[in-house]
Design a protein around this motif. Structure first.
Motif, PDB file in Angstrom:
ATOM      1  N   GLN A 285       0.826  -1.213   0.000  1.00 33.50           N
ATOM      2  CA  GLN A 285       0.000   0.000   0.000  1.00 33.50           C
ATOM      3  C   GLN A 285       0.858   1.259   0.000  1.00 33.50           C
ATOM      4  OE1 GLN A 285      -0.478   2.205   2.917  1.00 33.50           O
ATOM      5  NE2 GLN A 285      -1.698   3.550   1.596  1.00 33.50           N
ATOM      6  N   ARG A 286       1.956   1.239   0.748  1.00 36.63           N
ATOM      7  CA  ARG A 286       2.844   2.402   0.777  1.00 36.63           C
ATOM      8  C   ARG A 286       3.489   2.625  -0.590  1.00 36.63           C
ATOM      9  NH1 ARG A 286       5.087   0.600   6.637  1.00 36.63           N
ATOM     10  NH2 ARG A 286       3.604   1.776   7.922  1.00 36.63           N
ATOM     11  N   PHE A 287       3.812   1.544  -1.273  1.00 38.19           N
ATOM     12  CA  PHE A 287       4.365   1.672  -2.627  1.00 38.19           C
ATOM     13  C   PHE A 287       3.339   2.293  -3.567  1.00 38.19           C
ATOM     14  CE2 PHE A 287       5.024  -0.209  -6.881  1.00 38.19           C
ATOM     15  CZ  PHE A 287       6.269   0.334  -7.158  1.00 38.19           C
ATOM     16  N   ARG A 288       2.085   1.830  -3.447  1.00 33.52           N
ATOM     17  CA  ARG A 288       1.028   2.407  -4.289  1.00 33.52           C
ATOM     18  C   ARG A 288       0.802   3.877  -3.948  1.00 33.52           C
ATOM     19  NH1 ARG A 288      -1.261  -2.723  -3.137  1.00 33.52           N
ATOM     20  NH2 ARG A 288      -2.611  -1.827  -1.519  1.00 33.52           N
ATOM     21  N   ALA A 289       0.896   4.229  -2.650  1.00 31.07           N
ATOM     22  CA  ALA A 289       0.726   5.628  -2.252  1.00 31.07           C
ATOM     23  C   ALA A 289       1.822   6.501  -2.845  1.00 31.07           C
ATOM     24  CB  ALA A 289       0.734   5.736  -0.730  1.00 31.07           C
ATOM     25  N   VAL A 290       3.042   5.984  -2.867  1.00 33.69           N
ATOM     26  CA  VAL A 290       4.144   6.730  -3.490  1.00 33.69           C
ATOM     27  C   VAL A 290       3.865   6.943  -4.974  1.00 33.69           C
ATOM     28  CG1 VAL A 290       6.585   6.609  -4.136  1.00 33.69           C
ATOM     29  CG2 VAL A 290       5.882   6.028  -1.805  1.00 33.69           C
ATOM     30  N   LEU A 291       3.349   5.920  -5.654  1.00 31.24           N
ATOM     31  CA  LEU A 291       3.018   6.056  -7.073  1.00 31.24           C
ATOM     32  C   LEU A 291       1.931   7.114  -7.282  1.00 31.24           C
ATOM     33  CD1 LEU A 291       2.987   2.369  -8.413  1.00 31.24           C
ATOM     34  CD2 LEU A 291       4.720   4.127  -8.789  1.00 31.24           C
ATOM     35  N   LEU A 292       0.930   7.093  -6.415  1.00 30.61           N
ATOM     36  CA  LEU A 292      -0.154   8.084  -6.539  1.00 30.61           C
ATOM     37  C   LEU A 292       0.372   9.504  -6.349  1.00 30.61           C
ATOM     38  CD1 LEU A 292      -3.058   6.306  -4.624  1.00 30.61           C
ATOM     39  CD2 LEU A 292      -3.070   6.955  -7.031  1.00 30.61           C
ATOM     40  N   HIS A 293       1.184   9.717  -5.325  1.00 26.43           N
ATOM     41  CA  HIS A 293       1.704  11.054  -5.068  1.00 26.43           C
ATOM     42  C   HIS A 293       2.711  11.482  -6.134  1.00 26.43           C
ATOM     43  CE1 HIS A 293       0.177  10.205  -0.909  1.00 26.43           C
ATOM     44  NE2 HIS A 293      -0.262  11.437  -1.086  1.00 26.43           N
ATOM     45  N   THR A 294       3.454  10.499  -6.651  1.00 20.56           N
ATOM     46  CA  THR A 294       4.369  10.821  -7.751  1.00 20.56           C
ATOM     47  C   THR A 294       3.593  11.231  -8.991  1.00 20.56           C
ATOM     48  OG1 THR A 294       6.005   9.258  -6.883  1.00 20.56           O
ATOM     49  CG2 THR A 294       6.236   9.923  -9.187  1.00 20.56           C
ATOM     50  N   THR A 295       2.501  10.514  -9.256  1.00 23.47           N
ATOM     51  CA  THR A 295       1.649  10.865 -10.395  1.00 23.47           C
ATOM     52  C   THR A 295       1.061  12.267 -10.223  1.00 23.47           C
ATOM     53  OG1 THR A 295       1.085   8.530 -10.718  1.00 23.47           O
ATOM     54  CG2 THR A 295      -0.367  10.174 -11.734  1.00 23.47           C
ATOM     55  N   ALA A 296       0.615  12.575  -8.986  1.00 25.62           N
ATOM     56  CA  ALA A 296       0.059  13.911  -8.719  1.00 25.62           C
ATOM     57  C   ALA A 296       1.122  14.992  -8.923  1.00 25.62           C
ATOM     58  CB  ALA A 296      -0.494  13.975  -7.300  1.00 25.62           C
ATOM     59  N   ALA A 297       2.346  14.698  -8.470  1.00 18.88           N
ATOM     60  CA  ALA A 297       3.432  15.666  -8.633  1.00 18.88           C
ATOM     61  C   ALA A 297       3.751  15.890 -10.111  1.00 18.88           C
ATOM     62  CB  ALA A 297       4.668  15.198  -7.877  1.00 18.88           C
ATOM     63  N   CYS A 298       3.801  14.793 -10.856  1.00 19.33           N
ATOM     64  CA  CYS A 298       4.082  14.910 -12.295  1.00 19.33           C
ATOM     65  C   CYS A 298       2.969  15.675 -13.007  1.00 19.33           C
ATOM     66  CB  CYS A 298       4.251  13.523 -12.905  1.00 19.33           C
ATOM     67  SG  CYS A 298       5.750  12.653 -12.363  1.00 19.33           S
ATOM     68  N   PHE A 299       1.731  15.390 -12.616  1.00 22.48           N
ATOM     69  CA  PHE A 299       0.605  16.114 -13.207  1.00 22.48           C
ATOM     70  C   PHE A 299       0.707  17.602 -12.902  1.00 22.48           C
ATOM     71  CE2 PHE A 299      -3.706  17.866 -12.842  1.00 22.48           C
ATOM     72  CZ  PHE A 299      -4.182  17.617 -14.130  1.00 22.48           C
ATOM     73  N   GLY A 300       1.043  17.917 -11.636  1.00 22.03           N
ATOM     74  CA  GLY A 300       1.192  19.317 -11.257  1.00 22.03           C
ATOM     75  C   GLY A 300       2.292  20.008 -12.039  1.00 22.03           C
ATOM     76  N   LEU A 301       3.441  19.332 -12.169  1.00 24.78           N
ATOM     77  CA  LEU A 301       4.541  19.905 -12.936  1.00 24.78           C
ATOM     78  C   LEU A 301       4.157  20.092 -14.397  1.00 24.78           C
ATOM     79  CD1 LEU A 301       7.562  17.921 -11.446  1.00 24.78           C
ATOM     80  CD2 LEU A 301       7.020  20.341 -11.098  1.00 24.78           C
ATOM     81  N   LEU A 302       3.414  19.121 -14.937  1.00 21.12           N
ATOM     82  CA  LEU A 302       2.980  19.216 -16.323  1.00 21.12           C
ATOM     83  C   LEU A 302       2.050  20.405 -16.526  1.00 21.12           C
ATOM     84  CD1 LEU A 302       2.975  17.879 -19.139  1.00 21.12           C
ATOM     85  CD2 LEU A 302       0.992  16.543 -18.392  1.00 21.12           C
ATOM     86  N   ILE A 303       1.106  20.593 -15.616  1.00 22.51           N
ATOM     87  CA  ILE A 303       0.161  21.710 -15.719  1.00 22.51           C
ATOM     88  C   ILE A 303       0.896  23.044 -15.600  1.00 22.51           C
ATOM     89  CG2 ILE A 303      -1.761  22.866 -14.560  1.00 22.51           C
ATOM     90  CD1 ILE A 303      -2.609  20.512 -16.235  1.00 22.51           C
ATOM     91  N   VAL A 304       1.777  23.148 -14.607  1.00 27.73           N
ATOM     92  CA  VAL A 304       2.525  24.389 -14.421  1.00 27.73           C
ATOM     93  C   VAL A 304       3.415  24.656 -15.620  1.00 27.73           C
ATOM     94  CG1 VAL A 304       4.280  25.540 -13.009  1.00 27.73           C
ATOM     95  CG2 VAL A 304       2.411  24.294 -11.897  1.00 27.73           C
ATOM     96  N   GLY A 305       4.076  23.595 -16.110  1.00 25.97           N
ATOM     97  CA  GLY A 305       4.928  23.764 -17.296  1.00 25.97           C
ATOM     98  C   GLY A 305       4.147  24.214 -18.503  1.00 25.97           C
ATOM     99  N   PHE A 306       2.977  23.591 -18.684  1.00 23.90           N
ATOM    100  CA  PHE A 306       2.121  23.995 -19.819  1.00 23.90           C
ATOM    101  C   PHE A 306       1.701  25.456 -19.662  1.00 23.90           C
ATOM    102  CE2 PHE A 306      -2.154  24.512 -21.621  1.00 23.90           C
ATOM    103  CZ  PHE A 306      -1.886  24.180 -22.940  1.00 23.90           C
ATOM    104  N   ALA A 307       1.367  25.851 -18.414  1.00 26.77           N
ATOM    105  CA  ALA A 307       0.952  27.240 -18.191  1.00 26.77           C
ATOM    106  C   ALA A 307       2.102  28.202 -18.477  1.00 26.77           C
ATOM    107  CB  ALA A 307       0.463  27.401 -16.758  1.00 26.77           C
ATOM    108  N   LEU A 308       3.327  27.828 -18.077  1.00 35.01           N
ATOM    109  CA  LEU A 308       4.480  28.696 -18.334  1.00 35.01           C
ATOM    110  C   LEU A 308       4.757  28.821 -19.831  1.00 35.01           C
ATOM    111  CD1 LEU A 308       6.873  27.558 -15.470  1.00 35.01           C
ATOM    112  CD2 LEU A 308       5.673  29.764 -15.667  1.00 35.01           C
ATOM    113  N   VAL A 309       4.649  27.695 -20.540  1.00 33.20           N
ATOM    114  CA  VAL A 309       4.857  27.733 -21.993  1.00 33.20           C
ATOM    115  C   VAL A 309       3.792  28.611 -22.653  1.00 33.20           C
ATOM    116  CG1 VAL A 309       4.810  26.364 -24.120  1.00 33.20           C
ATOM    117  CG2 VAL A 309       6.058  25.536 -22.121  1.00 33.20           C
ATOM    118  N   LEU A 310       2.538  28.402 -22.222  1.00 24.97           N
ATOM    119  CA  LEU A 310       1.458  29.212 -22.778  1.00 24.97           C
ATOM    120  C   LEU A 310       1.659  30.685 -22.444  1.00 24.97           C
ATOM    121  CD1 LEU A 310      -1.239  29.342 -24.247  1.00 24.97           C
ATOM    122  CD2 LEU A 310      -2.381  28.900 -22.049  1.00 24.97           C
ATOM    123  N   GLY A 311       2.100  30.966 -21.217  1.00 25.35           N
ATOM    124  CA  GLY A 311       2.359  32.350 -20.839  1.00 25.35           C
ATOM    125  C   GLY A 311       3.485  32.954 -21.656  1.00 25.35           C
TER     126      GLY A 311
END
Length: 331
Positions: A285-311
């Protein structure tokens, strides 16, 4: 003169995007982390629920097996009591062994002591010097009064030389009063090999306690665990209040946190405990939690990166428009 309006627009748009756009980006990032946290918590709860179900099933099976085993030994003691009370002079442990009245393969010793506590007969060889158990609790309680079956704390046997649990029944004299005590000794480390069914690679810890708070037997037992009063432990107190249940926390005989299930034996003053270490329960379960939080972090970075590129694209577009406007004004 170059117009100043575009500069004002850029100042109001950090990263080239309007504030409401960055607020939306922030909302998406927060939502991603919240969803990841919620999924991880739900996964943890489901894992704990499954673990509780598993240990409850194991505790039920262990309680039944322990009850059957203790019942088998008690039946042997009852039969031996009947034989010794009917024929005090002629009854012998050797004859009981020959008739397979007691399961010798499951016992360290089967013996009888007289009213003074001297071991008179045993299925083990007795030395020339008399062996007394007069000071032992499992003898003294039966001499004081007939308590039926008594299951002792683990003691170091004076005849067997091994740590064992003493199951005793009183033998009454013909004219009344105690004639002696029958003793069936069970190895504290194997307790009838009840723990073998789990297998050596099973992480579950199984134990048998008395309601007095003392450990009788345990898988992966070491002698240092014996003789300690665990009566104040929350799990022991819970077992005194309820016939069965689950509890999460430190184990009575170790400091490791586990998910426990306990269940009392209906006919004997014992209860069993099965525990799964939290380190084992939550490992996947802890391994799956790390995957979930890593996915959330990557999604956040992707959104912020896309916003910076668009800006960045919007800033370049504004500069181009500003240059075009400046060139048009110069003409």
């Amino acid at each position: 003169m170059i117009p100043t309006a575009p500069i004002a627009i850029r100042a109001a748009r950090p990263g080239g995007l309007p504030l409401f756009a960055w607020a939306f980006v922030g909302l998406l990032v927060v939502a991603a982390w919240a969803i990841a946290a919620l999924l991880a918590e739900n996964d943890k709860n489901a894992t704990r629920t499954q673990a509780e179900s598993d240990v409850q099933k194991l505790a039920l099976a262990l309680a039944e097996q322990t009850g059957n085993f203790v019942g088998k030994i008690d039946q042997a003691l009852r039969t031996a009591k009947f034989v010794f009370e009917r024929d005090p002079a002629g009854a012998t442990i050797a004859e009981l062994a020959l008739r397979r009245i007691f399961p010798a393969e499951d016992l360290v010793q089967f013996a009888v002591a007289d009213a003074d506590g001297i071991i008179r007969q045993s299925n083990l060889p007795l030395g020339p010097a008399p062996v007394s158990i007069r000071d032992r609790e499992h003898f003294a309680v039966q001499i004081e009064r007939d308590v039926g079956l008594f299951v002792s704390k683990p003691v170091f046997g004076r005849v067997s030389g091994r740590w064992s649990i003493q199951l005793t029944r009183r033998v009454d004299a013909t004219g009344g009063g105690p004639a002696g005590v029958l003793v069936a000794s069970v190895d504290a480390f194997t307790f009838g090999r009840l723990f073998r069914a789990l297998g050596d690679d099973n992480p579950a810890i199984t134990a048998i306690f008395g309601y007095d708070g003392f450990l009788r037997s345990r898988s992966r037992l070491v002698s240092e665990m014996l003789g300690t009063d665990h009566g104040a432990h929350p799990l022991v107190q819970a077992a005194r209040r309820n016939a069965a249940g689950t509890r999460q926390g430190p184990s009575p005989a170790s400091s490791n946190r586990s998910i426990h299930a306990y269940r009392g034996l209906t006919e004997f003053p014992l209860f069993v405990v099965v525990g799964l270490p939290e380190s084992e329960v939550y490992a996947d379960q802890r391994f799956r939690a790390v995957l979930l939080h890593t996915t959330a972090a990557c999604f956040g970075l992707l959104i912020v990166g896309f916003a910076l590129v668009l800006g960045g694209q919007l800033r370049r577009l504004e500069r181009a428009r500003a240059r075009a406007a400046a060139a048009s004004g110069a003409e």
